[in-house]
Design an enzyme around this catalytic site. Sequence first.
Site, PDB file in Angstrom:
ATOM      1  N   LYS A  44       0.835  -1.208   0.000  1.00 12.84           N
ATOM      2  CA  LYS A  44       0.000   0.000   0.000  1.00 12.84           C
ATOM      3  C   LYS A  44       0.870   1.259   0.000  1.00 12.84           C
ATOM      4  CE  LYS A  44      -0.298  -0.288   5.058  1.00 12.84           C
ATOM      5  NZ  LYS A  44      -1.090  -0.856   6.156  1.00 12.84           N
ATOM      6  N   TYR A  48      12.762  31.378   5.659  1.00  9.80           N
ATOM      7  CA  TYR A  48      11.483  32.016   5.965  1.00  9.80           C
ATOM      8  C   TYR A  48      11.326  32.258   7.458  1.00  9.80           C
ATOM      9  CZ  TYR A  48       9.703  31.084   1.243  1.00  9.80           C
ATOM     10  OH  TYR A  48       9.495  31.067  -0.106  1.00  9.80           O
TER      11      TYR A  48
HETATM   12  C1  LIG Z   1      -0.231  -1.799   6.893  1.00 14.42           C
HETATM   13  C2  LIG Z   1      -0.744  -3.079   7.416  1.00 14.42           C
HETATM   14  C3  LIG Z   1       0.119  -4.186   7.606  1.00 14.42           C
HETATM   15  C4  LIG Z   1       1.616  -4.083   7.477  1.00 14.42           C
HETATM   16  O1  LIG Z   1       2.179  -3.712   8.715  1.00 14.42           O
HETATM   17  P1  LIG Z   1       3.753  -3.583   8.900  1.00 14.42           P
HETATM   18  O2  LIG Z   1       3.900  -3.138  10.299  1.00 14.42           O
HETATM   19  O3  LIG Z   1       4.203  -2.553   7.930  1.00 14.42           O
HETATM   20  O4  LIG Z   1       4.339  -4.925   8.621  1.00 14.42           O
HETATM   21  C5  LIG Z   1      -0.449  -5.392   7.953  1.00 14.42           C
HETATM   22  N1  LIG Z   1      -1.783  -5.512   8.156  1.00 14.42           N
HETATM   23  C6  LIG Z   1      -2.626  -4.468   8.025  1.00 14.42           C
HETATM   24  C7  LIG Z   1      -4.071  -4.672   8.283  1.00 14.42           C
HETATM   25  C8  LIG Z   1      -2.141  -3.220   7.673  1.00 14.42           C
HETATM   26  O5  LIG Z   1      -2.979  -2.179   7.572  1.00 14.42           O
END
Ligand SMILES: *Cc1c(COP(=O)(O)O)cnc(C)c1O
Length: 370
Positions: free
Chosen positions: A38, A265
């Site tokens: 993702k 800034y």
């Molecule tokens: C993002 C996510 C993961 C991955 O978790 P990591 O800590 O990056 O290994 C696994 N399960 C779900 C439901 C997630 O949203």
Amino acid sequence: MGKVGETTLFLDLNALEHNFAYLRSKIAPSTKFLGVVKAFAYGSDMVAIAKKLELLGADYLAVAYVIEGVLLRNAGIKTPILVLHPLASNFEEMIDRCLEPSLYSQNILTQFLEAARAKKQVAYPVHIKFNTGLNRLGFKENEIGFIAERLKTSPEAKVVSVFSHLAASEDPNERAFSLNQIDTFKKCSDVLAQKLGYASIRHMLNTSGIINYASEAQFEMVRSGIGLYGYGNDALIDPNLRPVATLKTIISQIHEIGDGETVGYNRAFKTGGTTKTATLPIGHADGIGRQYGKGKASVLINGKEAPLIGNVCMDMIMVDVTGVDCEEGDKVLVFGPQRSAENFASGAGTISYEILTAISQRVKRIVIDH
Ligand SMILES: *Cc1c(COP(=O)(O)O)cnc(C)c1O
């Protein structure tokens, strides 16, 4: 370090392969492995990472949203894709692109079954998400009756997996809470399997879960994201992993600034003596948020720490290179194997996940695979 003429995110697929093998070594050979890709594969390159994971033999991929799954299908990814957070407005497209929904509420379950029926699906693969304590998404134990009732009268869908997510898998102080979540999940999946009359793949562990609860809860599959990208949420684990992403930039301009002058800034940095500064072509539009400014983070230039000074600009940051042997055109390391993203992030009170996923699409990606 690789050549850099502009701000570039180098992605080392050999490191990905190493991390995949390391995480696999923590679980049984028969346990399936889901790679979480993702958010552009944690800010890297979703297609390149997914293709490599497919080649390495990942059993499943997961994305958060349908739009991400569509990008993977457009790129020719054939591996089953779990969509963790589908919304009802996406269901038709999901089915068209063979993307498998996490069904996490009565509304979503009902609406998905309607969509599957309308599209004349039979045994469309779906995943049931249980809320065992994170209180984010998922069904509660007392909704199993509803789930089973609906699914038993709906030949259009079949539960390929049931899953849940730990709230504090990286925290040894929360071990009792995690074990309780695991217990609840076992109960939920058993009851659902019994009511449905068939068993589904069960999965609960993320990266830290794989590291800390492989013996208690690996079930038939595990899900890893951050570990694949080289971070283990644990200083003892990190040496076993290799960061996939290295963010480099270059010095655009160097200034010698007199005592009492200000930089950037809002005149947020004031020199205390003659100061040498370097201006770098990377800013908050590239993912270096304002929280890293005012000395909260530093970059490495020729092996030396150069703290960010003043406010982060949209397209630039200024760093203090007083006493650092450097000149315009020199390479700058923001994070990578020699300076972890976790380390860069922690100075500003955040975590590897945030800085990695923040690197914007404007930053050039170069994939290294040999
Ligand atoms: C993002 C996510 C993961 C991955 O978790 P990591 O800590 O990056 O290994 C696994 N399960 C779900 C439901 C997630 O949203």
